[in-house]
Design a protein around this motif. Structure first.
Motif, PDB file in Angstrom:
ATOM      1  N   LEU A   3       0.831  -1.193   0.000  1.00 40.75           N
ATOM      2  CA  LEU A   3       0.000   0.000   0.000  1.00 40.75           C
ATOM      3  C   LEU A   3       0.867   1.244   0.000  1.00 40.75           C
ATOM      4  O   LEU A   3       1.776   1.376   0.815  1.00 40.75           O
ATOM      5  CB  LEU A   3      -0.917  -0.004   1.230  1.00 40.75           C
ATOM      6  N   ILE A   4       0.571   2.117  -0.933  1.00 44.66           N
ATOM      7  CA  ILE A   4       1.212   3.431  -0.975  1.00 44.66           C
ATOM      8  C   ILE A   4       0.140   4.442  -0.571  1.00 44.66           C
ATOM      9  O   ILE A   4      -0.970   4.427  -1.095  1.00 44.66           O
ATOM     10  CB  ILE A   4       1.715   3.773  -2.395  1.00 44.66           C
ATOM     11  N   THR A   5       0.486   5.307   0.356  1.00 46.77           N
ATOM     12  CA  THR A   5      -0.440   6.359   0.767  1.00 46.77           C
ATOM     13  C   THR A   5       0.186   7.726   0.481  1.00 46.77           C
ATOM     14  O   THR A   5       1.406   7.877   0.574  1.00 46.77           O
ATOM     15  CB  THR A   5      -0.815   6.236   2.261  1.00 46.77           C
ATOM     16  N   TYR A   6      -0.646   8.656   0.101  1.00 47.59           N
ATOM     17  CA  TYR A   6      -0.182  10.013  -0.192  1.00 47.59           C
ATOM     18  C   TYR A   6      -0.454  10.964   0.966  1.00 47.59           C
ATOM     19  O   TYR A   6      -0.398  12.181   0.793  1.00 47.59           O
ATOM     20  CB  TYR A   6      -0.847  10.529  -1.481  1.00 47.59           C
ATOM     21  N   ASP A   7      -0.713  10.431   2.130  1.00 48.83           N
ATOM     22  CA  ASP A   7      -0.983  11.271   3.307  1.00 48.83           C
ATOM     23  C   ASP A   7       0.111  12.310   3.562  1.00 48.83           C
ATOM     24  O   ASP A   7      -0.203  13.457   3.889  1.00 48.83           O
ATOM     25  CB  ASP A   7      -1.206  10.412   4.550  1.00 48.83           C
ATOM     26  N   PRO A   8       1.402  11.952   3.405  1.00 54.28           N
ATOM     27  CA  PRO A   8       2.430  12.975   3.639  1.00 54.28           C
ATOM     28  C   PRO A   8       2.314  14.174   2.700  1.00 54.28           C
ATOM     29  O   PRO A   8       2.694  15.287   3.064  1.00 54.28           O
ATOM     30  CB  PRO A   8       3.746  12.230   3.404  1.00 54.28           C
ATOM     31  N   LEU A   9       1.782  13.964   1.497  1.00 52.53           N
ATOM     32  CA  LEU A   9       1.644  15.058   0.529  1.00 52.53           C
ATOM     33  C   LEU A   9       0.803  16.194   1.087  1.00 52.53           C
ATOM     34  O   LEU A   9       1.184  17.359   0.984  1.00 52.53           O
ATOM     35  CB  LEU A   9       1.014  14.541  -0.770  1.00 52.53           C
ATOM     36  N   TRP A  10      -0.328  15.856   1.671  1.00 58.27           N
ATOM     37  CA  TRP A  10      -1.244  16.897   2.148  1.00 58.27           C
ATOM     38  C   TRP A  10      -0.625  17.713   3.275  1.00 58.27           C
ATOM     39  O   TRP A  10      -0.809  18.936   3.350  1.00 58.27           O
ATOM     40  CB  TRP A  10      -2.582  16.280   2.552  1.00 58.27           C
TER      41      TRP A  10
END
Length: 84
Positions: A3-10
C-alpha cells in the motif's frame, strides 16, 4: 499486499502553503491527477517528480509505503534457506 499512501503530501502542501487550487492554476496540474492522489490510486513517476520539484521536497514527503502486514517468520526462514 502493498500500500502506498499520499498522506504525507497533504501535510507537506499545508506546510509549504500550496493548495490544490494553486497546483491547478499556477502549475497546470490536472484535476484528474489530484483526484487520483486523493483516492490513493497510482500516479506516474513524472507526476511524483513534478510534485517534488514544485514543493521542493523529498519523495518521502509526498508518499509513504505501508506494507499490508509484516512478513511472517516462516517467509523469512524460507528466504534464508534459499540464500544458503
Amino acid at each position: 499486499m502493498l500500500l502506498i499512501t499520499y498522506d504525507p503530501l497533504w501535510e507537506t502542501m499545508r506546510r509549504k502553503g500550496i493548495t490544490t487550487y494553486t497546483l491547478i492554476k499556477k502549475y497546470a496540474f490536472s484535476r484528474g491527477t489530484l483526484d487520483s492522489l486523493k483516492q490513493g490510486r497510482n500516479i506516474s513517476t513524472a507526476t511524483l517528480n513534478d510534485l517534488c520539484r514544485i514543493l521542493s521536497c523529498k519523495v518521502e514527503e509526498v508518499l509513504c509505503y505501508l506494507p499490508d502486514e509484516p512478513p511472517s517468520e516462516e517467509a523469512n526462514t524460507k528466504k534464508r534457506k534459499k540464500t544458503v
